[in-house]
Design a protein around this motif. Structure first.
Motif, PDB file in Angstrom:
ATOM      1  N   UNK A  14      30.669-121.299  -5.030  1.00 29.02           N
ATOM      2  CA  UNK A  14      31.227-121.185  -3.686  1.00 29.02           C
ATOM      3  C   UNK A  14      31.333-119.696  -3.416  1.00 29.02           C
ATOM      4  N   UNK A  15      30.584-119.209  -2.459  1.00 28.80           N
ATOM      5  CA  UNK A  15      30.607-117.787  -2.142  1.00 28.80           C
ATOM      6  C   UNK A  15      31.703-117.529  -1.128  1.00 28.80           C
ATOM      7  N   UNK A  16      32.501-116.514  -1.396  1.00 28.90           N
ATOM      8  CA  UNK A  16      33.620-116.159  -0.529  1.00 28.90           C
ATOM      9  C   UNK A  16      33.354-114.831   0.153  1.00 28.90           C
ATOM     10  N   UNK A  17      33.765-114.738   1.411  1.00 27.02           N
ATOM     11  CA  UNK A  17      33.693-113.494   2.173  1.00 27.02           C
ATOM     12  C   UNK A  17      35.111-113.222   2.657  1.00 27.02           C
ATOM     13  N   UNK A  18      35.672-112.096   2.219  1.00 28.13           N
ATOM     14  CA  UNK A  18      37.041-111.735   2.594  1.00 28.13           C
ATOM     15  C   UNK A  18      37.026-110.480   3.451  1.00 28.13           C
ATOM     16  N   UNK A  19      37.769-110.515   4.536  1.00 24.88           N
ATOM     17  CA  UNK A  19      37.877-109.393   5.453  1.00 24.88           C
ATOM     18  C   UNK A  19      39.230-108.706   5.254  1.00 24.88           C
ATOM     19  N   UNK A  20      39.299-107.405   5.497  1.00 23.47           N
ATOM     20  CA  UNK A  20      40.581-106.707   5.360  1.00 23.47           C
ATOM     21  C   UNK A  20      41.689-107.273   6.245  1.00 23.47           C
ATOM     22  N   UNK A  21      41.323-107.947   7.352  1.00 25.43           N
ATOM     23  CA  UNK A  21      42.352-108.501   8.236  1.00 25.43           C
ATOM     24  C   UNK A  21      42.874-109.849   7.757  1.00 25.43           C
ATOM     25  N   UNK A  22      42.372-110.332   6.594  1.00 27.25           N
ATOM     26  CA  UNK A  22      42.843-111.593   6.038  1.00 27.25           C
ATOM     27  C   UNK A  22      41.940-112.778   6.310  1.00 27.25           C
ATOM     28  N   UNK A  23      40.915-112.594   7.120  1.00 25.21           N
ATOM     29  CA  UNK A  23      39.976-113.682   7.380  1.00 25.21           C
ATOM     30  C   UNK A  23      39.206-113.984   6.103  1.00 25.21           C
ATOM     31  N   UNK A  24      39.059-115.271   5.785  1.00 19.82           N
ATOM     32  CA  UNK A  24      38.332-115.689   4.591  1.00 19.82           C
ATOM     33  C   UNK A  24      37.340-116.773   4.981  1.00 19.82           C
ATOM     34  N   UNK A  25      36.088-116.560   4.594  1.00 24.81           N
ATOM     35  CA  UNK A  25      35.033-117.546   4.808  1.00 24.81           C
ATOM     36  C   UNK A  25      34.570-118.037   3.450  1.00 24.81           C
ATOM     37  N   UNK A  26      34.133-119.299   3.388  1.00 26.38           N
ATOM     38  CA  UNK A  26      33.552-119.809   2.141  1.00 26.38           C
ATOM     39  C   UNK A  26      32.301-120.604   2.473  1.00 26.38           C
ATOM     40  N   UNK A  27      31.370-120.606   1.536  1.00 32.08           N
ATOM     41  CA  UNK A  27      30.107-121.314   1.721  1.00 32.08           C
ATOM     42  C   UNK A  27      29.704-121.880   0.372  1.00 32.08           C
ATOM     43  N   UNK A  28      29.502-123.199   0.326  1.00 31.78           N
ATOM     44  CA  UNK A  28      29.168-123.865  -0.939  1.00 31.78           C
ATOM     45  C   UNK A  28      27.868-124.666  -0.840  1.00 31.78           C
ATOM     46  N   UNK A  29      27.026-124.354   0.148  1.00 34.16           N
ATOM     47  CA  UNK A  29      25.792-125.106   0.337  1.00 34.16           C
ATOM     48  C   UNK A  29      24.604-124.535  -0.417  1.00 34.16           C
ATOM     49  N   UNK A  30      24.780-123.417  -1.094  1.00 34.85           N
ATOM     50  CA  UNK A  30      23.663-122.789  -1.798  1.00 34.85           C
ATOM     51  C   UNK A  30      23.277-123.543  -3.055  1.00 34.85           C
ATOM     52  N   UNK A  31      22.045-123.353  -3.445  1.00 33.20           N
ATOM     53  CA  UNK A  31      21.519-123.943  -4.672  1.00 33.20           C
ATOM     54  C   UNK A  31      22.040-123.183  -5.878  1.00 33.20           C
ATOM     55  N   UNK A  32      22.241-123.852  -7.021  1.00 30.14           N
ATOM     56  CA  UNK A  32      22.620-123.132  -8.231  1.00 30.14           C
ATOM     57  C   UNK A  32      21.572-122.099  -8.641  1.00 30.14           C
ATOM     58  N   UNK A  33      20.359-122.242  -8.119  1.00 29.30           N
ATOM     59  CA  UNK A  33      19.285-121.310  -8.455  1.00 29.30           C
ATOM     60  C   UNK A  33      19.471-119.956  -7.789  1.00 29.30           C
ATOM     61  N   UNK A  34      20.504-119.803  -6.984  1.00 29.15           N
ATOM     62  CA  UNK A  34      20.791-118.485  -6.416  1.00 29.15           C
ATOM     63  C   UNK A  34      21.287-117.508  -7.477  1.00 29.15           C
ATOM     64  N   UNK A  35      21.503-118.009  -8.689  1.00 25.44           N
ATOM     65  CA  UNK A  35      21.850-117.127  -9.800  1.00 25.44           C
ATOM     66  C   UNK A  35      20.603-116.467 -10.388  1.00 25.44           C
ATOM     67  N   UNK A  36      19.437-116.765  -9.828  1.00 26.46           N
ATOM     68  CA  UNK A  36      18.171-116.193 -10.283  1.00 26.46           C
ATOM     69  C   UNK A  36      18.117-114.708  -9.930  1.00 26.46           C
TER      70      UNK A  36
END
Length: 114
Positions: free
Chosen positions: A14-36
């Motif tokens: 699950x990739x997280x994107x955190x902003x200094x203002x406290x906004x947090x986004x998450x994305x878990x649709x990627x393939x495990x092969x993104x560790x390539x």
């Protein structure tokens, strides 16, 4: 993110994107092969393009960020890049996703009708 004033991306299942203002986004649709090897470089390129687009037409890009709690275009651009990256990884099926295929898939993802 708050301590540094930078947008922080934690790439993982699950990739997280955190902003200094406290906004947090998450994305878990990627393939495990993104560790390539090389897929993080591809993500960096997608992020660069998204950030450049936000600077090129800030008014149009700001409208895309209205759904975010904050108005940090950097975080919205990073979250957009992470989502495109994840979707592009799924177009290859269940096997490895080399960076060349991943970058070609980005064009396919961006051209799809939603």
């Amino acid at each position: 993110a708050e301590a540094t004033g930078a947008v922080v991306v934690l790439k993982g299942a699950t990739t997280l994107v955190a902003s200094p203002d406290g906004t947090l986004f998450s994305q878990a649709d990627g393939s495990p092969w993104l560790a390539t090897a090389g897929s993080g470089d591809t993500l960096a390129g997608i992020m660069g393009a998204a950030l450049a687009g936000s600077a090129e037409d800030p008014d149009a890009f700001a409208a895309a960020g209205d759904w975010a709690r904050g108005d940090d275009r950097r975080a919205v651009a990073a979250a957009l890049a992470v989502a495109v990256h994840g979707y592009a990884s799924r177009l290859e099926g269940l096997g490895p996703v080399p960076p060349t295929a991943l970058s070609a898939n980005v064009r396919t993802v961006l051209r799809r009708d939603r």
